[in-house]
Design a protein around this motif. Structure first.
Motif: not given
Length: 108
Positions: A3, A7, A84-85, A87-89, A91-92
């Protein structure tokens, strides 16, 4: 391919302004030939072809041969690693902003 590797390849691919512009034109305007992309890009046909090769290797475009022409179209899942990247940040930051809001509410 991991992944992280996909990316990183995606980020490196989109870091080039000419490549990004070619990708955006294909994504917005639909499948296009190298000649059509060259006419509106301000760069040479060999340069456009090279950029398309990099976009294809990164999974952002697919090619379809039709006679002597090849049409390039945007690949729907090509931006998935970027999404995806983000989305992760997202949420953070949402979590941290919620905590800040709670703190400010308690101070009031």
């Amino acid at each position: 391919m991991s992944e992280t590797t996909s990316r990183d390849r995606l980020f490196k691919t989109l870091a080039d302004p000419s490549r990004r512009a070619i990708y955006e034109r294909i994504a917005r305007g639909g499948a296009q030939t190298v000649h059509a992309l060259t006419d509106r890009s301000g760069i040479s046909q060999p340069a456009v072809s090279k950029h398309l090769g990099v976009l294809k290797k990164a999974g952002l475009v697919a090619d379809e041969r039709s006679g002597r022409e090849t049409r390039y179209s945007a690949t729907p899942d090509g931006l998935a690693p970027l999404l995806d990247w983000m989305k992760h940040y997202g949420t953070f930051w949402n979590k941290h902003l919620d905590e800040l809001e709670n703190l400010l509410n308690r101070i009031d």
